[in-house]
Motif scaffolding. Sequence first.
Motif, mmCIF file in Angstrom:
data_model
loop_
_atom_site.group_PDB
_atom_site.id
_atom_site.type_symbol
_atom_site.label_atom_id
_atom_site.label_comp_id
_atom_site.label_asym_id
_atom_site.label_seq_id
_atom_site.Cartn_x
_atom_site.Cartn_y
_atom_site.Cartn_z
ATOM 1 N N ARG A 130 0.816 -1.215 0.000
ATOM 2 C CA ARG A 130 0.000 0.000 0.000
ATOM 3 C C ARG A 130 0.852 1.267 0.000
ATOM 4 O O ARG A 130 0.364 2.353 -0.274
ATOM 5 C CB ARG A 130 -0.935 0.002 1.207
ATOM 6 N N ILE A 131 2.147 1.104 0.316
ATOM 7 C CA ILE A 131 3.032 2.275 0.408
ATOM 8 C C ILE A 131 3.888 2.439 -0.839
ATOM 9 O O ILE A 131 3.959 3.510 -1.435
ATOM 10 C CB ILE A 131 3.950 2.153 1.654
ATOM 11 N N ASP A 132 4.552 1.343 -1.269
ATOM 12 C CA ASP A 132 5.518 1.435 -2.371
ATOM 13 C C ASP A 132 5.617 0.084 -3.077
ATOM 14 O O ASP A 132 6.016 -0.915 -2.466
ATOM 15 C CB ASP A 132 6.889 1.850 -1.809
ATOM 16 N N VAL A 133 5.264 0.049 -4.362
ATOM 17 C CA VAL A 133 5.265 -1.208 -5.130
ATOM 18 C C VAL A 133 6.680 -1.739 -5.319
ATOM 19 O O VAL A 133 6.929 -2.937 -5.203
ATOM 20 C CB VAL A 133 4.596 -0.991 -6.508
ATOM 21 N N VAL A 134 7.634 -0.838 -5.617
ATOM 22 C CA VAL A 134 9.026 -1.258 -5.840
ATOM 23 C C VAL A 134 9.596 -1.882 -4.570
ATOM 24 O O VAL A 134 10.245 -2.941 -4.609
ATOM 25 C CB VAL A 134 9.891 -0.054 -6.288
ATOM 26 N N LEU A 135 9.348 -1.249 -3.425
ATOM 27 C CA LEU A 135 9.822 -1.788 -2.144
ATOM 28 C C LEU A 135 9.147 -3.120 -1.842
ATOM 29 O O LEU A 135 9.787 -4.042 -1.311
ATOM 30 C CB LEU A 135 9.549 -0.784 -1.021
ATOM 31 N N PHE A 136 7.870 -3.235 -2.208
ATOM 32 C CA PHE A 136 7.135 -4.486 -2.005
ATOM 33 C C PHE A 136 7.807 -5.641 -2.758
ATOM 34 O O PHE A 136 7.969 -6.735 -2.212
ATOM 35 C CB PHE A 136 5.693 -4.311 -2.487
ATOM 36 N N VAL A 137 8.198 -5.408 -4.010
ATOM 37 C CA VAL A 137 8.864 -6.439 -4.813
ATOM 38 C C VAL A 137 10.172 -6.871 -4.154
ATOM 39 O O VAL A 137 10.479 -8.065 -4.072
ATOM 40 C CB VAL A 137 9.125 -5.938 -6.252
ATOM 41 N N GLN A 138 10.938 -5.888 -3.650
ATOM 42 C CA GLN A 138 12.215 -6.179 -3.001
ATOM 43 C C GLN A 138 12.023 -6.993 -1.711
ATOM 44 O O GLN A 138 12.733 -7.975 -1.468
ATOM 45 C CB GLN A 138 12.948 -4.870 -2.681
ATOM 46 N N ILE A 139 11.045 -6.571 -0.908
ATOM 47 C CA ILE A 139 10.793 -7.249 0.366
ATOM 48 C C ILE A 139 10.300 -8.674 0.130
ATOM 49 O O ILE A 139 10.735 -9.619 0.810
ATOM 50 C CB ILE A 139 9.763 -6.460 1.207
ATOM 51 N N ARG A 140 9.419 -8.841 -0.841
ATOM 52 C CA ARG A 140 8.886 -10.182 -1.120
ATOM 53 C C ARG A 140 9.990 -11.108 -1.612
ATOM 54 O O ARG A 140 10.027 -12.293 -1.249
ATOM 55 C CB ARG A 140 7.766 -10.088 -2.158
ATOM 56 N N TYR A 141 10.870 -10.586 -2.438
ATOM 57 C CA TYR A 141 12.005 -11.360 -2.944
ATOM 58 C C TYR A 141 12.920 -11.775 -1.786
ATOM 59 O O TYR A 141 13.339 -12.936 -1.688
ATOM 60 C CB TYR A 141 12.768 -10.519 -3.961
ATOM 61 N N PHE A 142 13.224 -10.814 -0.893
ATOM 62 C CA PHE A 142 14.074 -11.094 0.265
ATOM 63 C C PHE A 142 13.431 -12.144 1.163
ATOM 64 O O PHE A 142 14.107 -13.075 1.645
ATOM 65 C CB PHE A 142 14.330 -9.799 1.047
ATOM 66 N N ASN A 143 12.128 -12.008 1.429
ATOM 67 C CA ASN A 143 11.431 -12.957 2.300
ATOM 68 C C ASN A 143 11.466 -14.369 1.724
ATOM 69 O O ASN A 143 11.641 -15.350 2.457
ATOM 70 C CB ASN A 143 9.973 -12.518 2.491
ATOM 71 N N TYR A 144 11.310 -14.470 0.394
ATOM 72 C CA TYR A 144 11.317 -15.796 -0.239
ATOM 73 C C TYR A 144 12.687 -16.456 -0.099
ATOM 74 O O TYR A 144 12.784 -17.648 0.231
ATOM 75 C CB TYR A 144 10.939 -15.671 -1.712
ATOM 76 N N LEU A 145 13.741 -15.678 -0.323
ATOM 77 C CA LEU A 145 15.100 -16.224 -0.212
ATOM 78 C C LEU A 145 15.444 -16.575 1.227
ATOM 79 O O LEU A 145 15.992 -17.643 1.517
ATOM 80 C CB LEU A 145 16.120 -15.214 -0.747
ATOM 81 N N MET A 146 15.122 -15.652 2.145
ATOM 82 C CA MET A 146 15.584 -15.775 3.533
ATOM 83 C C MET A 146 14.758 -16.759 4.352
ATOM 84 O O MET A 146 15.293 -17.522 5.145
ATOM 85 C CB MET A 146 15.555 -14.395 4.198
ATOM 86 N N PHE A 147 13.434 -16.740 4.154
ATOM 87 C CA PHE A 147 12.561 -17.506 5.040
ATOM 88 C C PHE A 147 11.897 -18.708 4.382
ATOM 89 O O PHE A 147 11.205 -19.467 5.053
ATOM 90 C CB PHE A 147 11.492 -16.580 5.629
ATOM 91 N N SER A 148 12.111 -18.876 3.069
ATOM 92 C CA SER A 148 11.587 -20.057 2.401
ATOM 93 C C SER A 148 12.715 -20.948 1.892
ATOM 94 O O SER A 148 12.758 -22.145 2.191
ATOM 95 C CB SER A 148 10.686 -19.641 1.232
ATOM 96 N N LEU A 149 13.673 -20.358 1.157
ATOM 97 C CA LEU A 149 14.784 -21.148 0.624
ATOM 98 C C LEU A 149 15.843 -21.458 1.691
ATOM 99 O O LEU A 149 16.340 -22.578 1.765
ATOM 100 C CB LEU A 149 15.435 -20.417 -0.555
ATOM 101 N N ALA A 150 16.194 -20.465 2.501
ATOM 102 C CA ALA A 150 17.282 -20.641 3.484
ATOM 103 C C ALA A 150 17.043 -21.788 4.465
ATOM 104 O O ALA A 150 17.941 -22.615 4.669
ATOM 105 C CB ALA A 150 17.522 -19.328 4.240
ATOM 106 N N PRO A 151 15.846 -21.905 5.108
ATOM 107 C CA PRO A 151 15.646 -23.028 6.032
ATOM 108 C C PRO A 151 15.798 -24.383 5.360
ATOM 109 O O PRO A 151 16.215 -25.352 5.978
ATOM 110 C CB PRO A 151 14.204 -22.816 6.533
ATOM 111 N N ARG A 152 15.472 -24.426 4.064
ATOM 112 C CA ARG A 152 15.540 -25.701 3.352
ATOM 113 C C ARG A 152 16.940 -26.046 2.861
ATOM 114 O O ARG A 152 17.207 -27.183 2.532
ATOM 115 C CB ARG A 152 14.529 -25.680 2.196
#
Length: 302
Positions: free
Chosen positions: A254-276
């Motif tokens: 709701r604040i910034d689309v570009v930042l949203f893309v960056q945060i979602r990418y980081f979350n996927y790498l850090m909290f989905s791929l990393a534990p595995r």
Amino acid sequence: MANNSSLVGGESLLRQINYQVIIVQILVISFLCVNLLLVVTFFRKECFYTTARYILFAVTLMSDSLILLVSDILLILSYFRFTMQLGMCTVLCFTVYLYFIVTPLTLTAMTLERYVAICMPLRHAELCSTRSTMHCILIIHGLSSVPSIVVLSILFASVSLSSYKQLTVCSIEVLLVHKWQDYLRSALNQFYFLMMCIIIVFSYVKIMKVAKAASGEDKKSTWKGLKTVILHGFQLLLSLIQLWSPFIESTILRIDVVLFVQIRYFNYLMFSLAPRCLNPLIYGLRDEKFFLELKRCLFWPV
């Protein structure tokens, strides 16, 4: 001028997303290859597929591999805006959601196995037999299916049969027809992970007491088991943080689309791929017996 700037910014964002998708593909393929190698190693020796901790380790490898594969397919389909029937989307999302819970529950079972091995060594053979481990795996899948069944039951009760033939870009959000469903799903996840965290902490405290009282080789073995419990706890922490990612992402969107893309990418790498990717490290490389067989598999595959 403003339109040109907007166009340049859009092209820059698209190029960045392209790079990110490529990086994700490289990581997913790498993890799948490593997991496949570890699964092949697991089936090479009888002592692995007749020992509780190795059986549970193999379950996490196959669970993680399935999640990586299906979630990556959904990522690519979503990125290119490919559509599919809601019925097929439901099956894929059910699979991802089911095995999203299976992995941390299996890690918790592995922690309990280490607790029994260190704190109750005389009962380890009885409690952690191959038969008991298979029953444990069935229980894990039964418990893991509860949140998925709840979500699907509400979906089945809320939409008509003809809706399952409608085309849609597949994501878990498509199955949440009511706003309160997301809160219910989150509540179930938080409950599961709270119970798992309690078990991890309980096992850590008990093993710590044994570690302080042990001596010599027993002390070395106990401290190694304690480190394994800590690593399992770290994996669960990353998985727990992943549950909060959708709330953070929806706020940033709701604040910034570009930042949203960056945060979602980081979350996927850090909290989905990393534990595995930690899982092969914990059991595939730290376990001496498994590591030796892994080297044989690499250099003497026959």
